[in-house]
Design a protein around this motif. Structure first.
Motif, PDB file in Angstrom:
ATOM      1  N   UNK A 168      41.115  22.759  52.079  1.00 18.59           N
ATOM      2  CA  UNK A 168      39.822  22.462  52.132  1.00 18.59           C
ATOM      3  C   UNK A 168      39.258  24.119  52.294  1.00 18.59           C
ATOM      4  N   UNK A 169      39.807  24.878  52.930  1.00 17.62           N
ATOM      5  CA  UNK A 169      39.360  26.265  52.979  1.00 17.62           C
ATOM      6  C   UNK A 169      39.757  26.928  51.625  1.00 17.62           C
ATOM      7  N   UNK A 170      40.730  26.760  50.953  1.00 17.21           N
ATOM      8  CA  UNK A 170      41.191  27.230  49.783  1.00 17.21           C
ATOM      9  C   UNK A 170      40.280  26.605  48.455  1.00 17.21           C
ATOM     10  N   UNK A 171      39.667  25.386  48.691  1.00 21.33           N
ATOM     11  CA  UNK A 171      38.817  24.987  47.777  1.00 21.33           C
ATOM     12  C   UNK A 171      37.261  25.411  47.959  1.00 21.33           C
ATOM     13  N   UNK A 172      36.868  25.716  49.273  1.00 24.13           N
ATOM     14  CA  UNK A 172      35.675  25.983  49.306  1.00 24.13           C
ATOM     15  C   UNK A 172      35.713  27.533  49.117  1.00 24.13           C
ATOM     16  N   UNK A 173      36.402  28.495  49.220  1.00 23.50           N
ATOM     17  CA  UNK A 173      36.693  29.893  48.727  1.00 23.50           C
ATOM     18  C   UNK A 173      37.079  30.138  47.329  1.00 23.50           C
ATOM     19  N   UNK A 174      37.637  28.995  46.701  1.00 21.78           N
ATOM     20  CA  UNK A 174      38.299  29.375  45.383  1.00 21.78           C
ATOM     21  C   UNK A 174      37.726  29.394  44.028  1.00 21.78           C
ATOM     22  N   UNK A 175      36.256  30.038  44.231  1.00 20.86           N
ATOM     23  CA  UNK A 175      35.718  30.212  43.019  1.00 20.86           C
ATOM     24  C   UNK A 175      36.125  31.393  42.458  1.00 20.86           C
ATOM     25  N   UNK A 176      36.762  32.539  42.994  1.00 15.85           N
ATOM     26  CA  UNK A 176      36.913  33.640  42.439  1.00 15.85           C
ATOM     27  C   UNK A 176      38.183  33.549  41.529  1.00 15.85           C
ATOM     28  N   UNK A 177      38.461  34.342  40.470  1.00 11.61           N
ATOM     29  CA  UNK A 177      39.540  34.326  39.872  1.00 11.61           C
ATOM     30  C   UNK A 177      40.704  34.670  40.742  1.00 11.61           C
ATOM     31  N   UNK A 178      42.046  34.384  40.247  1.00 10.15           N
ATOM     32  CA  UNK A 178      43.183  34.758  40.942  1.00 10.15           C
ATOM     33  C   UNK A 178      43.374  34.057  42.199  1.00 10.15           C
ATOM     34  N   UNK A 179      42.416  33.224  42.602  1.00 16.08           N
ATOM     35  CA  UNK A 179      42.808  32.254  43.892  1.00 16.08           C
ATOM     36  C   UNK A 179      42.763  32.910  44.865  1.00 16.08           C
ATOM     37  N   UNK A 180      42.638  34.086  45.205  1.00 17.75           N
ATOM     38  CA  UNK A 180      42.709  34.734  46.595  1.00 17.75           C
ATOM     39  C   UNK A 180      41.535  35.308  46.962  1.00 17.75           C
ATOM     40  N   UNK A 181      40.486  34.278  47.323  1.00 15.44           N
ATOM     41  CA  UNK A 181      39.183  34.915  47.623  1.00 15.44           C
ATOM     42  C   UNK A 181      39.364  35.345  49.156  1.00 15.44           C
ATOM     43  N   UNK A 182      38.362  36.561  49.432  1.00 15.94           N
ATOM     44  CA  UNK A 182      38.151  36.751  50.666  1.00 15.94           C
ATOM     45  C   UNK A 182      39.190  38.203  51.175  1.00 15.94           C
ATOM     46  N   UNK A 183      40.007  38.557  50.286  1.00 18.71           N
ATOM     47  CA  UNK A 183      40.884  39.713  50.835  1.00 18.71           C
ATOM     48  C   UNK A 183      40.329  40.894  50.340  1.00 18.71           C
ATOM     49  N   UNK A 184      39.400  40.878  49.314  1.00 18.39           N
ATOM     50  CA  UNK A 184      38.879  41.914  48.847  1.00 18.39           C
ATOM     51  C   UNK A 184      39.428  42.756  47.721  1.00 18.39           C
ATOM     52  N   UNK A 185      40.543  42.339  47.393  1.00 20.70           N
ATOM     53  CA  UNK A 185      41.270  42.989  46.130  1.00 20.70           C
ATOM     54  C   UNK A 185      40.689  42.298  44.848  1.00 20.70           C
ATOM     55  N   UNK A 186      40.690  43.169  43.864  1.00 21.22           N
ATOM     56  CA  UNK A 186      40.359  42.751  42.554  1.00 21.22           C
ATOM     57  C   UNK A 186      42.067  42.857  41.816  1.00 21.22           C
ATOM     58  N   UNK A 187      42.213  41.697  41.147  1.00 19.38           N
ATOM     59  CA  UNK A 187      43.344  41.563  40.259  1.00 19.38           C
ATOM     60  C   UNK A 187      43.364  41.453  38.856  1.00 19.38           C
ATOM     61  N   UNK A 188      44.308  42.038  38.150  1.00 18.89           N
ATOM     62  CA  UNK A 188      44.427  41.778  36.759  1.00 18.89           C
ATOM     63  C   UNK A 188      45.975  41.593  36.425  1.00 18.89           C
ATOM     64  N   UNK A 189      46.145  40.392  35.783  1.00 20.09           N
ATOM     65  CA  UNK A 189      47.384  40.067  35.315  1.00 20.09           C
ATOM     66  C   UNK A 189      47.687  40.287  33.717  1.00 20.09           C
TER      67      UNK A 189
END
Length: 85
Positions: A14-35
């Motif tokens: 539930x927490x992952x779904x609630x905050x999962x709107x950011x790309x990369x799936x790791x919302x809330x840690x403050x990092x920007x990611x590029x693959x």
């Protein structure tokens, strides 16, 4: 009574779904990611350019993950903070 493992898994989902709107799936840690997926030489050049543009000391830049694909290409994820402090 203590929570069952399933209860914990459902709470985490539930927490992952609630905050999962950011790309990369790791919302809330403050990092920007590029693959990237590139041939080995191009991958090395891309990582060097990334570190030149976003220095490790200022942006906490890093190669977060990498793997060699069956065709010989390298898939890697670079991470950095949004701004240097």
């Amino acid at each position: 009574m203590a929570d069952r493992p399933r209860d914990l898994a459902e709470r985490m989902a539930r927490r992952r779904e609630a905050g999962g709107s950011k790309p990369g799936g790791r919302s809330g840690d403050g990092y920007l990611r590029e693959t990237f997926t590139l041939p080995r030489a191009a991958a090395r050049a891309r990582a060097e350019a990334f570190f030149a543009r976003y220095p490790k000391a200022g942006y906490m830049s890093a190669v977060e993950t990498w793997r060699e694909l069956p065709g010989g290409d390298i898939e890697f994820t670079m991470r950095r903070l949004p701004s240097a402090d």
